[in-house]
Write a protein that holds these residues in place. Structure first.
Motif: not given
Ligand SMILES: NC(=O)c1ccc[n+]([C@@H]2O[C@H](COP(=O)([O-])OP(=O)(O)OC[C@H]3O[C@@H](n4cnc5c(N)ncnc54)[C@H](OP(=O)(O)O)[C@@H]3O)[C@@H](O)[C@H]2O)c1
Length: 208
Positions: A102-106
Motif C-alpha cells: 500500500p502507498e502508506w507502507f511504501e
C-alpha cells in the motif's frame, strides 16, 4: 510452558495456522480470522489448525490481549485499525521479495522506518511488537532441539514486549528482547537470522 491467556491470530494462511498449531502445543487458546467467515474456514481449520476457534476478522481482538498479525503486507489496506484497538499487535509480517505494498507502507519505508514502525503508524492505538516474523512456518512446526532457538522481540513498549516474551516461550522459543521497535529491522528479510536458527546469545549480539 502453558499460557492461560487466549490470543487472536489475524490471517489463517501458512504463517497464521503454523502459529496456531504452535500455540495449541503450548496450551494457548486461539481465535483465528481471515477474509472468510468462520463457516467458510471450517474445513481449512480442521486440516491446518484444528484447535483454533474461527472468528470474524472484526472480532479477532475480542477477549484477548494479544493479536498476531499474519496477513500479507500488500493486504493491510483491508485490515481496519479499530479491529485491534488498544491490544498488543504482534507484527509477524514481512515484505516478500517485490510484493507490492500500500502507498502508506511504501512512504513509511522510504522515510527509513522499519516495517513494524510503519505498521505502528498505521495502528496508532495498538501496542505494536515485532516478533515471530523471522521464523518460517516450517520452523514453527519443527521439533524443538536441545539447543534453544531465539525469537527476537522488538517494541517501544517494554511491558508489551515482556508479555510477548511469555507468549513466545509458550510457542517453544527463547525470547530475546531488543531495545526498541526500530531494532526489529535486523530481523527483516535478507538479514543474518531471517529463517536461520540463532541461539539466544547469537540473536542478542545481532540485535545490539
Ligand atoms: N509463511 C511463512 O513461513 C511466514 C513466516 C513468518 C512470517 N510470515 C509473514 O506472514 C504474512 C502472511 O504470510 P502467509 O505465508 O501466511 O500468507 P498466506 O498463506 O497467503 O495467508 C494469508 C492469510 O491472510 C488472510 N488475509 C488476507 N487479507 C486479509 C484481511 N484483510 N483480513 C483478514 N485476513 C486476511 C488470508 O485470508 P484467506 O485465507 O481468507 O485468503 C490468509 O488466511 C506475510 O507478511 C509473511 O511474510 C510468513
Amino acid at each position: 510452558m502453558s499460557l492461560s491467556k487466549p490470543i487472536g491470530i489475524l490471517g489463517a494462511g501458512r504463517a497464521g495456522t503454523a502459529l496456531a498449531r504452535a500455540a495449541a502445543r503450548g496450551g494457548v487458546e486461539v481465535r483465528i480470522a481471515s477474509t472468510r467467515t468462520p463457516a467458510q474456514m471450517r474445513y481449512h481449520l480442521l486440516q491446518y489448525a484444528p484447535s483454533a476457534t474461527a472468528v470474524r476478522a472484526q472480532d479477532v481482538a475480542q477477549g484477548v490481549e494479544n493479536v498476531l498479525l499474519a496477513v500479507p503486507q500488500e493486504d493491510l489496506d483491508d485490515v481496519e485499525p479499530e479491529w485491534i484497538g488498544d491490544r498488543i499487535l504482534v507484527d509477524a509480517t514481512n515484505r516478500w521479495e517485490e510484493e507490492p505494498l500500500p502507498e502508506w507502507f511504501e512512504m513509511g519505508l522510504a522515510e527509513g522506518l522499519s516495517s513494524s514502525e510503519v505498521v505502528a503508524r498505521r495502528f496508532p492505538t495498538a501496542r505494536v511488537v515485532k516478533a515471530l516474523n523471522h521464523i518460517s512456518h516450517w520452523g514453527m512446526d519443527a521439533p524443538r532441539s536441545s539447543e534453544p532457538r531465539a525469537a527476537a522481540i522488538a517494541s517501544n513498549d517494554a511491558a508489551a514486549a515482556a508479555e510477548v516474551g511469555q507468549l513466545v516461550t509458550a510457542l517453544g522459543f527463547e525470547p530475546v528482547i531488543a531495545s526498541n521497535l526500530s531494532a526489529g529491522i535486523r530481523t527483516e528479510p535478507g538479514t543474518a537470522y531471517f529463517n536461520v536458527a540463532a541461539t539466544p546469545e547469537q540473536m542478542s549480539r545481532h540485535l545490539l
